[in-house]
Design a protein around this motif. Structure first.
Motif, mmCIF file in Angstrom:
data_model
loop_
_atom_site.group_PDB
_atom_site.id
_atom_site.type_symbol
_atom_site.label_atom_id
_atom_site.label_comp_id
_atom_site.label_asym_id
_atom_site.label_seq_id
_atom_site.Cartn_x
_atom_site.Cartn_y
_atom_site.Cartn_z
ATOM 1 N N LYS A 5 0.855 -1.190 0.000
ATOM 2 C CA LYS A 5 0.000 0.000 0.000
ATOM 3 C C LYS A 5 0.885 1.231 0.000
ATOM 4 O O LYS A 5 1.669 1.422 0.927
ATOM 5 N N PRO A 6 0.812 2.028 -1.037
ATOM 6 C CA PRO A 6 1.713 3.181 -1.093
ATOM 7 C C PRO A 6 1.385 4.203 -0.011
ATOM 8 O O PRO A 6 0.300 4.205 0.559
ATOM 9 N N THR A 7 2.355 5.083 0.214
ATOM 10 C CA THR A 7 2.183 6.134 1.219
ATOM 11 C C THR A 7 1.014 7.019 0.835
ATOM 12 O O THR A 7 0.870 7.406 -0.321
ATOM 13 N N GLN A 8 0.206 7.308 1.807
ATOM 14 C CA GLN A 8 -0.942 8.179 1.560
ATOM 15 C C GLN A 8 -0.479 9.635 1.535
ATOM 16 O O GLN A 8 0.096 10.116 2.502
ATOM 17 N N ALA A 363 6.018 5.012 -6.411
ATOM 18 C CA ALA A 363 6.929 6.156 -6.431
ATOM 19 C C ALA A 363 8.272 5.711 -5.861
ATOM 20 O O ALA A 363 8.373 4.688 -5.190
ATOM 21 N N LYS A 364 9.300 6.528 -6.129
ATOM 22 C CA LYS A 364 10.661 6.141 -5.724
ATOM 23 C C LYS A 364 10.752 5.908 -4.221
ATOM 24 O O LYS A 364 11.326 4.932 -3.761
ATOM 25 N N TYR A 365 10.131 6.839 -3.479
ATOM 26 C CA TYR A 365 10.233 6.710 -2.017
ATOM 27 C C TYR A 365 9.474 5.479 -1.532
ATOM 28 O O TYR A 365 9.857 4.831 -0.567
ATOM 29 N N ASP A 366 8.377 5.128 -2.230
ATOM 30 C CA ASP A 366 7.619 3.945 -1.841
ATOM 31 C C ASP A 366 8.418 2.674 -2.093
ATOM 32 O O ASP A 366 8.337 1.716 -1.329
ATOM 33 N N LYS A 367 9.196 2.699 -3.188
ATOM 34 C CA LYS A 367 10.022 1.525 -3.472
ATOM 35 C C LYS A 367 11.020 1.300 -2.339
ATOM 36 O O LYS A 367 11.279 0.169 -1.943
ATOM 37 N N GLN A 368 11.576 2.404 -1.849
ATOM 38 C CA GLN A 368 12.529 2.269 -0.751
ATOM 39 C C GLN A 368 11.827 1.848 0.530
ATOM 40 O O GLN A 368 12.336 1.027 1.284
ATOM 41 N N LEU A 369 10.633 2.390 0.755
ATOM 42 C CA LEU A 369 9.885 2.034 1.966
ATOM 43 C C LEU A 369 9.514 0.556 1.947
ATOM 44 O O LEU A 369 9.521 -0.112 2.970
ATOM 45 N N LYS A 370 9.203 0.073 0.749
ATOM 46 C CA LYS A 370 8.816 -1.323 0.609
ATOM 47 C C LYS A 370 9.961 -2.230 1.024
ATOM 48 O O LYS A 370 9.769 -3.292 1.568
ATOM 49 N N LEU A 378 13.873 8.566 2.847
ATOM 50 C CA LEU A 378 13.856 9.985 3.223
ATOM 51 C C LEU A 378 14.676 10.798 2.233
ATOM 52 O O LEU A 378 14.301 11.915 1.860
ATOM 53 N N ASP A 379 15.801 10.235 1.784
ATOM 54 C CA ASP A 379 16.636 10.947 0.809
ATOM 55 C C ASP A 379 15.856 11.218 -0.474
ATOM 56 O O ASP A 379 15.886 12.327 -1.003
ATOM 57 N N THR A 380 15.161 10.193 -0.963
ATOM 58 C CA THR A 380 14.424 10.390 -2.219
ATOM 59 C C THR A 380 13.282 11.379 -2.014
ATOM 60 O O THR A 380 12.955 12.145 -2.913
ATOM 61 N N ALA A 381 12.688 11.364 -0.816
ATOM 62 C CA ALA A 381 11.601 12.311 -0.563
ATOM 63 C C ALA A 381 12.123 13.732 -0.431
ATOM 64 O O ALA A 381 11.374 14.685 -0.587
ATOM 65 N N LEU A 382 13.415 13.870 -0.151
ATOM 66 C CA LEU A 382 13.989 15.212 0.008
ATOM 67 C C LEU A 382 14.648 15.699 -1.277
ATOM 68 O O LEU A 382 15.405 16.665 -1.255
ATOM 69 N N GLU A 383 14.386 15.034 -2.372
ATOM 70 C CA GLU A 383 14.936 15.498 -3.648
ATOM 71 C C GLU A 383 14.449 16.904 -3.934
ATOM 72 O O GLU A 383 13.332 17.281 -3.563
ATOM 73 N N ALA A 384 15.284 17.656 -4.644
ATOM 74 C CA ALA A 384 15.044 19.102 -4.755
ATOM 75 C C ALA A 384 13.652 19.445 -5.273
ATOM 76 O O ALA A 384 12.923 20.219 -4.660
ATOM 77 N N ARG A 388 10.475 21.160 -3.076
ATOM 78 C CA ARG A 388 10.059 22.529 -3.399
ATOM 79 C C ARG A 388 8.642 22.555 -3.930
ATOM 80 O O ARG A 388 7.826 23.353 -3.507
ATOM 81 N N LYS A 389 8.368 21.662 -4.869
ATOM 82 C CA LYS A 389 7.053 21.719 -5.525
ATOM 83 C C LYS A 389 5.986 21.026 -4.709
ATOM 84 O O LYS A 389 4.834 21.425 -4.706
ATOM 85 N N LYS A 390 6.339 19.934 -4.080
ATOM 86 C CA LYS A 390 5.323 19.167 -3.353
ATOM 87 C C LYS A 390 5.806 18.865 -1.947
ATOM 88 O O LYS A 390 6.151 17.718 -1.630
ATOM 89 N N PRO A 391 5.848 19.873 -1.093
ATOM 90 C CA PRO A 391 6.309 19.600 0.274
ATOM 91 C C PRO A 391 5.397 18.624 1.002
ATOM 92 O O PRO A 391 5.832 17.932 1.910
ATOM 93 N N GLU A 392 4.125 18.525 0.561
ATOM 94 C CA GLU A 392 3.216 17.615 1.265
ATOM 95 C C GLU A 392 3.645 16.152 1.102
ATOM 96 O O GLU A 392 3.409 15.333 1.989
ATOM 97 N N VAL A 393 4.296 15.866 -0.040
ATOM 98 C CA VAL A 393 4.772 14.495 -0.252
ATOM 99 C C VAL A 393 5.894 14.182 0.726
ATOM 100 O O VAL A 393 5.908 13.137 1.385
ATOM 101 N N THR A 394 6.839 15.116 0.822
ATOM 102 C CA THR A 394 7.956 14.917 1.748
ATOM 103 C C THR A 394 7.441 14.743 3.171
ATOM 104 O O THR A 394 7.876 13.859 3.910
ATOM 105 N N VAL A 395 6.487 15.612 3.544
ATOM 106 C CA VAL A 395 5.942 15.528 4.904
ATOM 107 C C VAL A 395 5.221 14.208 5.106
ATOM 108 O O VAL A 395 5.341 13.579 6.158
#
Lengths: 514, 784
Positions: A5-8, A363-370, A378-384, A388-395
């Motif tokens: 189940k991907p990150t909500q 998504a890339k971060y979900d692959k790592q979470l899996k 966290l690194d992939t979620a902090l990509e530039a 910047r564009k989607k801080p809600e995803v990082t959060v």
């Protein structure tokens, strides 16, 4: 069944204004060109004829700017004192201007010296305009009078002395050569007909009137004074139609866009507001650096010119719509055949159909979470671009890590660069109320982990100090807000006291009955 | 107290199917598992229960295939019997009686080994007698001090030896030498043995440990020179181990809910089947090695095809540690709804005793790790039409603040499931204590009220669809907060809408407030003697003017809403008060010294309709009235309250119970006898529907097309059997033979008869002639 189940990513409410067609239209201007004038810019007037030069009245000068030039194409400097209200005639050939020294001057746009001087006022003339008849000039002055002058002979034709205070604004009718309207600091608007001795209509604005505007149809009149913008129906004998109170300081200037659908008002509160003229709601808002004294809109809304008290003239040009079209070549897309390849294949009767399971795209971060790679996630979620564009995803990823109980592991073991990137993100989004709870825990954990290495890196220390300052500021704000809330509560409680009291009494009655 | 003989409390649904290792039949078509007091036979393809082998009177503690006859199965139970069943037909073959209760069972050749009460492994020799009931006397203890868990015992290499582990000890018993070796290789720590498996072809024993390690033991025929190698992937205890029949692979499972397949002798190669849903408790392999099955802690058996694909899931009623949502009834499907898997709601069909589906509420990956705080569904509510479902999930961490989410789901007709409509994060500042929908089914707008410990109750309403300018995408209506109510900073504990939705009652500690949901005006307050309001209920139908409330000071009060005064009150320690939406009846569960009493009453009548002392042991924590599909026609006064609806309740030991009447049970028995089960196809409702239809269809065709068999006719028999030389002339016989082929009215259906009406009248007239002819014929034969 066995699918990840991907990150909500929560669908957060969008902050800020809603995007409407108006915001798109009014945001479609380039960055403003700012020109320093010699003093406060008191008036801006566009020439009615092409190329639509505009006259800017500032201190003792009137500059005429071309539509795209940033240097004045013409300057009139022969004023003894502050000039006011430089306006073009309908053919764009003549320019009239009032002055603090009570003399009205008429210029040829091509010449330099004044063609005529009209002397008769006893105090500063703040209003000067041509009538539609082209051979008369309307002036209004601080000596409470309005006068009509004959242009060629420089003779005063009529003088009206009905206002009881300074007359600071006036407009002439574009349809009728005899009609003009003046607004004064005695709170009144008066409609004059040059064929009669007295004003034909009087309206009470309620505040000193600063600016007037006639609709192209001339059925409606807009007046600005104090914090109010009022619309009057002239055909109904000056009946007030709407009263708008959207500014919190005196409204100084009014303008109508080329289509007549939007009304603009500029105020000393540094805002220009755009109203829809059908429902008189604010549809857009411009912010400026200083109090605005004058506002001009080029034909077809090609540019918005604003003059401010700090003697800055700001010109915004409309973005050219054709530009992006020229640059982007039409990319050749794959043909229809490519998409249809194999899609219309009809299986034969005894073909064995092998179905391919649909692959889940993560998504890339979900692959790592899996794979439970928490640091990498966290690194992939902090990509530039993501942060910047989607801080809600990082959060959301940070929140997911926290839920898995592995946020500490993910945050630990970072080098200076990674940590500063993380801290940058935290600082940037800390005070977004949607993210604060998550980022506060993140910041706490970061401080816990890295407290032993504080002082080893200048970059990190700077970030931490910045964060501390921001926090202190926020706490101060919150304290203030709580105080205000407390004050409001007492006020509300006072107003509700009576009703509540009855409720309480009833409650005790019930108790006593039992 | 009147004795009501015909109403009794019965267990309903949701017996455990993951209690013991299931067994897969030799042809991999069936899966047998112990379930309560019976053995259930499931089809491994359709997931349906084919038979239920009933007969034990205690809990079934073990099921095993009979090695000598693979169509028979042994089962043992705590009632002290071992039974042999023919599972394909569901017939009981043999019963053996023995003293003591059996824990588990293992079978080897002719011997049945059972674990007796004192944790001894006992060999039982089966006397070869044809009797059904056999008393087993020939008992011999093999091993003492074995663990009660059957997965700690295994037979190795064709039954040459027996290995058993208990705590830190391993014991291997060789049958030929009649000698056992004991190993105690570890001093302690987390090395405790949890399970064991023996290689079928090789002298190798695999053991699972508490720290997640698997050890492969070899060379254990001597006490000193044993060796072992360690495999480590699991992060917590290995709960089950199993070798495949050929011994090429070793399967292991644990709390991570990942099935791990290790290659034998190439242990660094392993395959995983992750995300099986819940912690694995047992792993089994079918005798041909084609199917694996895993039992899970959430009462589920998963059937896996060769470690790649999950082919079937047999799911029982999931019983978590606590049912926080309470029992609900989905108005649409009439299914019982309660907490299921972590973060899910389960929909359980009471009529079919089957779990319908799980609705994923939290929609997050569940991390199988002990001690991790995860989101839990704590409240749920349906609106009257079943169109909306509201759920509350929360997650409480020790240090962080409470995370709350209110979710509203709308029923989608197309997909026939609930679709998330609105998520409200942090709807309240503290835990939500109660939540209810406006009851009125016909109203245009629905209102949801949630009460929280932060002292507020909030009303949520479905907003109108947002007006967009056409350029933006259309967004459907969503829920938003309409009103926030509070009363003197008191904490609301319960809320309730009246049947027509015109009144809302909210219990603020000891004060009941009544609000108007349209204008959100406080209409009146009703107080009762000190004590916090625990339950609130509006009367239904003719009793709708009453509002009932119970408090924690052993009082039940009934207010008349027309006069706003107390109608009656009585002293009862009511833990649960609920109302039947189909009648005026109300049920009150009273908890008294460890047992619970039930009272069913009408608010308007002073005498209870039904009361039963000591309904069950322990507290009743949740109860619900479910509407019946078919109304019962019971005339007896005491059982009339069960005519329209059933009362289900959940005790603190997570037993789902209900009341059943005699008439109902008889009806059930009759219906179960009707089902003649063909074991080639599982009895699915689909099969019952279509199979019967097909049968009828076939039958119809046969009767329509096939002519009645000529052999049955007496005339033809005579014709064929009589020697040719004594027969009369063929021309004479022809017409008679033709007539005998015709169908007479009495034998066949009306339709056919009509068609041949004319001929029949003919044959009737000729019948006298025929008899004469036959008489002649017999004369002929005798003469010859």
């Amino acid at each position: 069944m066995a699918s990840f189940k991907p990150t909500q990513i929560p669908d957060l409410p969008k902050l800020g204004e809603k995007i409407t067609e108006d915001t798109l239209y009014w945001k479609n201007y380039k960055a403003p060109v700012q020109i320093k004038e010699f003093g406060a810019v008191s008036n801006i007037d566009f020439s009615p004829v092409s190329p639509h030069n505009f006259a800017v009245t500032a201190f003792t000068r009137i500059h005429i700017y071309g539509p795209f030039s940033q240097e004045p194409v013409k300057t009139f400097t022969r004023f003894k004192d502050t000039a006011y209200c430089g306006r073009f005639r309908s053919d764009g050939q003549l320019l009239v201007a009032g002055c603090e020294d009570s003399v009205v001057r008429l210029y040829d746009v091509g010449g330099k010296a004044a063609l005529r001087m009209y002397k008769g006022h006893t105090k500063a003339v703040h209003v000067a305009d041509f009538t539609t008849g082209r051979y008369q000039i309307l002036t209004a002055s601080d000596d409470y009078t309005c006068r009509l002058w004959d242009i060629p002979n420089a003779v005063e034709l009529t003088a009206y002395q009905e206002h009881t205070d300074y007359v600071r604004c006036g407009v002439t009718s574009k349809l009728n050569r005899d009609l003009f309207i003046t607004g004064s600091y005695d709170h009144t608007l008066r409609v004059f007909d040059s064929r009669t001795e007295k004003s034909v209509m009087t309206m009470d604005h309620g505040q000193p009137v600063e600016s007037l505007l006639l609709y192209p149809s001339e059925g409606l009149l807009v007046s600005a004074g104090g914090r109010y913008v009022k619309v009057w129906d002239l055909l109904k004998g000056g009946q007030p139609l709407v009263s708008l109170k959207n500014h919190h300081k005196t409204v100084t200037c009014l303008a109508l866009n080329s289509s007549g659908q939007r009304l603009l008002s500029a105020s000393l509160d540094r805002h220009v507001k755009v109203y829809n003229t059908t429902n008189y709601k604010v549809v857009h808002n411009f912010d400026y650096a200083a109090a605005i004294l004058s506002l001009g809109l080029a034909p077809d809304d090609e540019s918005i010119v604003v003059g401010m008290t700090n003697s800055i003239l700001s010109i915004k040009h409309r973005k050219n719509l054709e530009e992006p079209k020229e640059t982007s070549k039409p990319r050749r897309r794959p043909s229809y055949r490519v998409f249809m390849k194999g899609k219309n294949f009809v299986p034969k009767q005894d073909d064995y159909f092998v179905s391919k399971p649909a692959r889940q795209h993560l998504a890339k971060y979900d692959k790592q979470l899996k794979r439970f790679n928490v640091s990498k996630a966290l690194d992939t979620a902090l990509e530039a671009w993501l942060r910047r564009k989607k801080p809600e995803v990082t959060v959301a990823v940070i929140k997911e890590l926290d839920r898995r109980g592995t946020l500490k592991n993910a945050l630990a073991g970072r080098d200076e660069e990674q940590l500063s990137r993380l801290l940058c993100f935290v600082i940037g989004n800390f005070f977004d109320t949607r993210f604060t709870p998550v980022l506060a825990t993140t910041a706490e954990i970061v401080l816990d982990i890295y407290q032993c290495v504080i002082g080893q890196s200048a970059v990190i220390d700077r970030h931490l100090i910045h964060l501390q300052k921001l926090l202190e500021k926020e706490i101060y704000y919150q304290k203030d807000l709580m105080e205000i809330l407390g004050m409001l509560d007492t006020m509300f409680a006072f107003s509700l006291l009576r009703k509540e009291l009855i409720c309480v009494l009833q409650h005790y009655d019930d108790l006593s009955q039992l | 107290m009147v004795e009501y003989g015909d109403i009794r409390v019965v267990y309903r649904g949701g017996s455990k199917i993951n209690f013991r290792k299931p067994v897969i039949s030799n042809d991999s078509r069936f899966l047998l598992c112990a379930s309560g007091e019976s053995v259930k036979v499931f089809s491994s393809v359709t997931e349906e229960c084919v038979h239920e082998l009933r007969g034990h009177t205690g809990q079934v503690t073990g099921v095993l295939l009979r090695p000598s006859n693979h169509l028979q199965v042994y089962s043992c139970s705590t009632d002290g019997t071992v039974r042999l069943w023919d599972f394909t037909d569901g017939i009981l073959v043999r019963v053996k009686n023995e003293k003591g209760t059996f824990r588990t069972l293992v079978v080897k050749q002719v011997c049945v080994f059972v674990f007796a009460e004192l944790f001894q492994l006992v060999a039982v020799n089966l006397p070869q007698t044809p009797d059904q009931l056999v008393e087993a006397r020939d008992l011999s203890a093999v091993l003492s001090d074995v663990s009660s868990n059957p997965s700690t015992i295994a037979f190795g290499r064709g039954g040459e030896y027996l290995a058993s582990v208990n705590n830190l000890k391993m014991e291997i018993y060789f049958f030929k030498k009649n000698k056992s070796y004991r190993f105690e290789p570890f001093n302690g720590g987390k090395n405790t043995f949890t399970c064991i498996a023996c290689h079928p072809k090789d002298d190798c024993v695999a053991t699972g440990h508490d720290d997640g390690k698997i050890r492969l033991w070899r060379n254990f025929k001597q006490k000193k020179e044993y060796t072992y190698s360690t495999l480590h992937w699991h992060h917590s205890a290995v709960s089950s181990l199993c070798f495949t029949p050929e011994g090429t692979n070793l399967l292991s499972g644990g709390v991570e809910s990942v099935l791990v397949q290790w290659r034998y002798n190439q242990e660094n190669q392993k395959d995983f089947l992750p995300r099986l849903g819940a912690a694995i408790t047992h792993v089994t392999v079918s005798p041909d090695g084609a199917l694996f099955s895993t039992s899970h802690s959430d009462n589920k058996i998963t059937i896996i095809q060769s470690c790649v694909k999950v082919s079937a899931v047999i799911q029982g009623l999931v019983k978590g540690e606590n049912v926080t949502t309470g029992l609900l009834v989905d108005p649409r499907s009439k299914a019982l709804v309660l907490n299921g898997r972590p973060g899910h709601l389960q929909f359980y069909s009471l009529q079919r005793d089957k779990l319908l589906f799980h609705l994923d509420i939290v929609q997050q990956e569940y991390i199988h790790e002990a001690g991790l705080e995860q989101f839990e569904v704590v409240r749920a509510a349906f609106d009257a039409s079943g169109l909306w479902l509201a759920t509350v999930e929360e997650r409480k961490q020790k240090s962080a603040e409470l995370e709350l989410n209110l979710k509203l789901w709308s029923f989608d007709e197309q997909t026939q499931s609930f679709v998330l409509n609105t998520t409200v994060s942090a709807p309240h500042e503290a835990r939500i204590t109660a939540m209810c929908f406006s009851q009125a089914a016909d109203s245009q707008t629905t209102t949801l009220v949630s009460a929280s410990r932060d002292g507020h109750f909030k009303a949520w309403q479905l907003g109108l669809p947002a007006h967009t300018d056409g350029t933006q995408e259309y967004e459907g209506p969503s829920w938003s907060c309409d009103f926030v109510g509070a009363y003197h900073g008191l904490v609301p504990r319960c809320c309730c809408f009246s049947a027509d939705g015109s009144l809302l009652a909210v219990g603020f500690q000891e004060v009941v407030t009544v609000w108007n949901p349209t204008s959100w005006e406080l209409l009146t307050t009703l107080s009762q003697p000190p004590g916090d309001v625990r339950n609130l209920c509006f009367g239904q139908l003719s009793c709708s003017k009453y509002l009932l409330g119970s408090n924690n000071k052993k009082m039940v009060c009934c207010w008349n809403l027309l006069t706003c005064s107390l109608e009656w009150s009585t002293s009862m320690d009511v833990s649960l008060l609920l109302v039947d939406s189909r009648s005026e009846n109300m049920a009150a569960f009273c908890c008294q010294d460890g047992s619970t009493d039930l009272f069913v009453f009408k608010p308007s009548e002073p005498r209870p309709l039904f009361s039963q002392k000591a309904v069950c042991s322990g507290r009743v924590i949740h109860a619900v009235f479910t509407p019946r599909e078919v109304m019962l026609e019971s005339s007896e006064e005491s059982s009339q309250w069960l005519n329209r609806s059933q009362l289900y309740f959940l005790t603190e030991f997570m037993d789902l119970l209900t009341f059943s009447t005699k008439a109902e049970e008889e009806k059930l028995m009759a219906s179960s006898k009707q089902l003649v089960i063909d074991d080639t196809v599982a009895m699915t409702p689909f099969y019952l529907l279509l199979g019967k239809h097909r049968h009828e269809h076939l039958g119809n065709e046969e009767s329509a097309e096939r002519t009645p068999l000529p052999q049955s006719s007496v005339a033809i028999k005579e014709l064929l059997q009589t020697p040719a030389h004594v027969l009369p002339a063929t021309s004479f016989l022809c017409s008679m033979f033709a007539k005998s082929l015709l169908i007479s009215v009495t034998e066949t259906s009306r339709r056919v008869g009509h068609r041949f009406n004319l001929n029949n009248s003919d044959s009737d007239s000729n019948s006298s002639f025929r008899f004469r002819f036959f008489e002649d014929m017999t004369c002929f034969t005798r003469a010859s």
